[in-house]
Motif scaffolding. Structure first.
Motif, PDB file in Angstrom:
ATOM      1  N   TRP A 197       0.818  -1.230   0.000  1.00 30.11           N
ATOM      2  CA  TRP A 197       0.000   0.000   0.000  1.00 30.11           C
ATOM      3  C   TRP A 197       0.845   1.270   0.000  1.00 30.11           C
ATOM      4  O   TRP A 197       0.626   2.215   0.767  1.00 30.11           O
ATOM      5  N   TYR A 252      -2.021   3.728 -13.859  1.00 30.84           N
ATOM      6  CA  TYR A 252      -3.139   4.522 -13.368  1.00 30.84           C
ATOM      7  C   TYR A 252      -2.752   5.991 -13.229  1.00 30.84           C
ATOM      8  O   TYR A 252      -3.360   6.729 -12.478  1.00 30.84           O
ATOM      9  N   ARG A 294     -12.100   2.259 -19.070  1.00 32.29           N
ATOM     10  CA  ARG A 294     -10.670   2.158 -19.347  1.00 32.29           C
ATOM     11  C   ARG A 294     -10.300   2.851 -20.652  1.00 32.29           C
ATOM     12  O   ARG A 294      -9.188   3.312 -20.823  1.00 32.29           O
ATOM     13  N   PRO A 337     -10.213   7.825 -21.272  1.00 35.62           N
ATOM     14  CA  PRO A 337      -9.218   8.895 -21.489  1.00 35.62           C
ATOM     15  C   PRO A 337      -8.844   9.053 -22.958  1.00 35.62           C
ATOM     16  O   PRO A 337      -8.664  10.177 -23.440  1.00 35.62           O
ATOM     17  N   ASP A 385     -10.828  -1.813 -12.048  1.00 38.47           N
ATOM     18  CA  ASP A 385     -10.016  -0.751 -12.654  1.00 38.47           C
ATOM     19  C   ASP A 385     -10.493  -0.395 -14.062  1.00 38.47           C
ATOM     20  O   ASP A 385      -9.878   0.419 -14.739  1.00 38.47           O
ATOM     21  N   ALA A 422      -9.237   5.792 -13.387  1.00 41.02           N
ATOM     22  CA  ALA A 422      -7.898   5.309 -13.052  1.00 41.02           C
ATOM     23  C   ALA A 422      -7.434   5.724 -11.653  1.00 41.02           C
ATOM     24  O   ALA A 422      -6.973   4.901 -10.868  1.00 41.02           O
ATOM     25  N   GLU A 423      -7.600   7.005 -11.344  1.00 44.73           N
ATOM     26  CA  GLU A 423      -7.063   7.496 -10.074  1.00 44.73           C
ATOM     27  C   GLU A 423      -7.789   6.884  -8.887  1.00 44.73           C
ATOM     28  O   GLU A 423      -7.191   6.501  -7.893  1.00 44.73           O
ATOM     29  N   LYS A 437      -6.761   3.192  -8.572  1.00 41.68           N
ATOM     30  CA  LYS A 437      -5.437   3.002  -7.966  1.00 41.68           C
ATOM     31  C   LYS A 437      -5.519   3.179  -6.447  1.00 41.68           C
ATOM     32  O   LYS A 437      -5.060   2.333  -5.680  1.00 41.68           O
ATOM     33  N   MET A 492      -7.617   0.254  -4.861  1.00 46.58           N
ATOM     34  CA  MET A 492      -6.970  -1.054  -4.760  1.00 46.58           C
ATOM     35  C   MET A 492      -5.850  -1.032  -3.726  1.00 46.58           C
ATOM     36  O   MET A 492      -5.624  -2.007  -3.029  1.00 46.58           O
ATOM     37  N   GLU A 493      -5.179   0.116  -3.627  1.00 42.81           N
ATOM     38  CA  GLU A 493      -4.140   0.232  -2.613  1.00 42.81           C
ATOM     39  C   GLU A 493      -4.770   0.158  -1.219  1.00 42.81           C
ATOM     40  O   GLU A 493      -4.235  -0.483  -0.323  1.00 42.81           O
ATOM     41  N   LYS A 505     -11.678  11.123   0.354  1.00 44.53           N
ATOM     42  CA  LYS A 505     -10.926  12.323  -0.008  1.00 44.53           C
ATOM     43  C   LYS A 505     -10.545  12.270  -1.495  1.00 44.53           C
ATOM     44  O   LYS A 505     -10.654  13.264  -2.218  1.00 44.53           O
ATOM     45  N   ARG A 519     -11.858  14.625  -4.908  1.00 43.00           N
ATOM     46  CA  ARG A 519     -10.966  15.296  -5.836  1.00 43.00           C
ATOM     47  C   ARG A 519     -11.192  14.811  -7.273  1.00 43.00           C
ATOM     48  O   ARG A 519     -11.261  15.599  -8.201  1.00 43.00           O
TER      49      ARG A 519
END
Lengths: 308, 431
Positions: A254, A272, B110, B113, B390, B395-396, B399, B402-403, B424, B428
């Motif tokens: 992470w 990403y 996907r 963009p 995803d 995308a943002e 990411k 998933m993190e 948060k 954005r």
């Protein structure tokens, strides 16, 4: 008194403008290709990066001006502080490569049969690609089959998943990075040791200097140029620590092993990514950090030049 | 100074270097690609870029291109094979700089963009001319953005739970169909010293698949998509419900330890060795599992169990597609190729090799048992078909999400902090 042999000093037309200014122009002409490349590939991109950092841009479409928006966001970004912290850890711990390299160099600086083979073997990790180093260490740390955990098992210690644990991951990667970096410093010191003046050692011996004292007061001062270069390459190595992180953890777990360089890459270029402006803002911060070091470096150069 | 600056512009190179290491074997292809780009395509030359570097997709594309050449001998096809991971970053470069005539990519968000940046060419005329709205109708939705169709889909595959049938039988476990049975099955496996589920989250996306299913089963397709569109807060109680279900599994020791250190391929090992019994995965996991020695008697597939019985069952089935870049030089032949690719017999053949499902409804599905199971499951799905975390989420958001999931799987006690962080990011990303 006739002086037919004295060359005519005021005949500039015959010598031409070129001959007149040759001395002054030649250095610039030789420098021109270098200056051109340096401008196009280094100086201009720096300003471009700074410029992009004020935009919100996905790298494809229209860029919108956001002023300092990216920087404001950066100040409130936990991932940024994690990366910054890791960068500092890298900078500090990577310096261990210098004493380690010195130690190995002193150890190898002897004339024994086959010493060249040993020297080559110690230098080997620097020759192989960082990618290979990363893979080797990733396997070494593997929680189920890795050598590290098998070895820990002999002492009854439970396996540690170095690369999957936010507490150890950065240190694990740095340890991997130290392996080739130590070899690099070793080579620098080995060449440095060749240049140590035997007469001074002789004289020190006569004065009964031995061991640590001999090293500290006689050898090390003569190795100062080598030490300086070793510091320079190690700082650079620490700041550009990217490949190992990418290979060993991909910034994880992470995001806890990210450094600024990797975070910038992730934001701007990765799968990403698409956030060129934000990535550029991170790059600018990284650049400012490096500036501190660059200025120090330049100042030392200047002082040395002057002192001569 | 020069060294330090070099660090900055080295990133572009590093990026390249990164993709080289993972994919040594296609390196030559990538290099070849860069040289080919420079030579302008002459009439009748068709340049195709794909990321189909794994053995089965590679073979499928070889056959596909051979077949097309046989029918169109006057067209010279140049095929640039990229590594799968590296392609995701290089596509951006080649779409803008030196576009091929065709490139493969993925449906849904996907491709957004590239569509927004005007880098893909709409291919409505191909669909119109060859009646694809009829034959490929099921994927029309995921191919349409702003009322235009942006490519031709050629394959999709089911997600679900792949499991060790022999281990289940050995310990007297029936295939679970609901949440209670699923948890009971896991408890039994744990008792027998087998970890219920294997997973490798080093590259994050595997955790996205687990979240997708838990969320689809807990809150349903519409909620899942609304979350993807940024219409719902991540701190919403319904998201928390999903996470709490996940936490139940984590607390019960459902997942293998140290999963953050493994890629999805490395996580196959415990399943092959019988140390783990299930894998929430896409159908592409079958090929390596078979290669590793598991027979069809040992390996089975079941639909992800029901959690909330009131929610209609939705499935995950990502679609792979081929597009014409807007900067392509030979669009005419590229459209011919798309029409060829959309044909029922071609899709049957390519998917036979891929071990996946054809989109064309006139195609035949291979008689492989996993394909048949997937086909049956997806044909009967009335809750909706999701692409993948995803691909459905920007995308943002994907990411960060998933993190967060990876962190959650190791530190479930940080749930609230993680969800707040994602909220948060949401505020954005979708502003």
């Amino acid at each position: 008194m006739t002086s037919p042999t004295v060359p005519n000093a005021d005949a500039p037309t015959s010598r031409g403008w070129w001959k007149e200014n040759q001395q002054r122009l030649a250095p610039w002409l030789f420098l021109a290709p270098g200056i051109f490349m340096f401008l196009v590939y280094v100086i201009i991109p720096i300003f471009q990066s700074i410029n992009i950092s004020f935009y919100d841009w996905d790298g494809l479409g229209e860029a919108t001006w956001v002023g300092t928006g990216n920087y404001v966001e950066l100040m409130d970004d936990d991932a940024f502080y994690t990366s910054l912290k890791n960068n500092v850890i890298w900078l500090v711990l990577y310096m261990l490569a210098i004493p380690m390299g010195l130690f190995v160099a002193l150890f190898l600086n002897q004339t024994v049969r086959g010493i060249r083979i040993y020297k080559s073997l110690f230098f080997f990790p620097f020759v192989i690609s960082q990618v290979v180093v990363g893979l080797v260490f990733a396997w070494f740390y593997d929680p189920s089959y890795g050598l590290l955990n098998i070895a820990l098992g002999w002492f009854g210690i439970d396996p540690i998943a170095v690369l999957a644990d936010e507490r150890y991951v950065t240190y694990g990667i740095i340890a991997a990075g130290l392996w080739p970096q130590t070899a690099y410093c070793m080579i620098l010191y080995l060449t440095g040791l060749n240049a140590v003046d035997p007469e001074q050692i002789e004289a020190a011996r006569l004065d009964n200097a031995k061991g640590v004292k001999m090293l500290w007061y006689v050898i090390l001062p003569q190795l100062r140029p080598a030490t300086f270069i070793a510091i320079v390459v190690t700082v650079i190595g620490a700041l550009r620590s990217f490949d190992l992180i990418s290979i060993m953890t991909d910034g994880g777990p992470w995001g806890s092993s990210r450094v600024l360089a990797f975070y910038m890459y992730e934001q701007a270029f990765s799968e990403y990514g698409f956030r060129m402006g934000y990535g550029a803002a991170i790059a600018v911060v990284l650049f400012l950090i490096m500036m501190v070091y660059i200025v120090g470096f330049l100042w030392k150069m200047y002082r040395d030049e002057k002192g001569r | 100074m020069q060294n330090n600056c070099s660090i900055i512009w080295n990133f572009a190179l590093e990026e390249k270097g990164r993709f080289m290491f993972q994919k040594v074997k296609v390196l030559t292809a990538a290099l070849a690609a860069s040289t080919i780009f420079t030579s302008a395509a002459i009439a009748g030359e068709l340049v195709i870029n794909t990321d189909t570097s794994d053995p089965a997709p590679k073979a499928a594309f070889e056959a596909l291109i051979e077949g097309f050449k046989a029918e169109n001998p006057d067209i010279e096809v140049t095929w640039n094979l990229f590594d799968h991971e590296g392609y995701k970053t290089s596509i951006r470069n080649f779409l803008t700089a030196d576009a091929p005539d065709l490139a493969n990519w993925y449906a849904g968000n996907r491709m957004l963009p590239y569509v927004n940046a005007g880098l893909f060419e709409p291919v409505d005329d191909v669909w119109e001319e060859h009646g694809l709205k009829e034959s490929l109708g099921s994927s029309l939705g995921s191919m349409t953005i702003d009322g235009k169709i942006w490519g031709v889909p050629y394959t999709y595959y089911q997600w679900g739970v792949y499991y060790r049938k022999d281990l289940f039988e050995q310990h007297g476990i029936a295939v679970p169909t609901n949440w209670e049975e699923f948890k009971a099955a896991g408890a039994k496996l744990n008792e027998a010293g087998i970890t219920p589920i294997t997973i490798g989250t080093k590259y994050l996306w595997t955790a996205g698949g687990v979240f997708d299913y838990l969320n689809l089963r807990t809150n349903g397709y519409d909620f899942h998509m609304a979350l993807g569109k940024g219409e719902v807060a991540w701190t919403d109680d319904r998201v928390k419900a999903t996470m709490n279900n996940w936490k139940e599994l984590l607390d019960a020791g459902f997942f293998i330890e140290n999963h953050a250190a493994y890629s999805w391929q490395e996580a196959l090992a415990p399943m092959v060795q019988g140390d783990a019994a299930m894998y929430v995965m896409g159908n592409f996991a079958v090929a390596p599992l078979r290669e590793a020695g598991l027979t069809d008697d040992q390996l089975g597939f079941f639909q992800f169990p029901v959690i909330n019985p009131e929610v209609p069952l939705a499935e995950e089935a990502p679609t792979d597609t081929i597009h014409i870049p807007a900067n392509a030089k030979n669009k005419e032949d590229a459209k011919k190729f798309l029409a060829y690719l959309a044909r029922a017999d071609v899709q049957s053949q390519i998917n036979e090799t891929l071990g996946q499902l054809p989109i064309n409804k006139g195609s035949t599905v291979g008689d492989d048992k996993f394909l048949q199971a997937g086909y049956e499951m997806l044909s009967n799905t009335d809750g909706g078909i999701a692409q993948f975390f995803d691909r459905d989420y920007p995308a943002e958001m994907a990411k960060a999400g998933m993190e967060g999931f990876q962190e959650f799987m190791v530190k479930p006690e940080r749930m609230d902090a993680i969800l707040e962080r994602l909220e948060k990011v949401r505020q954005r990303v979708y502003k």
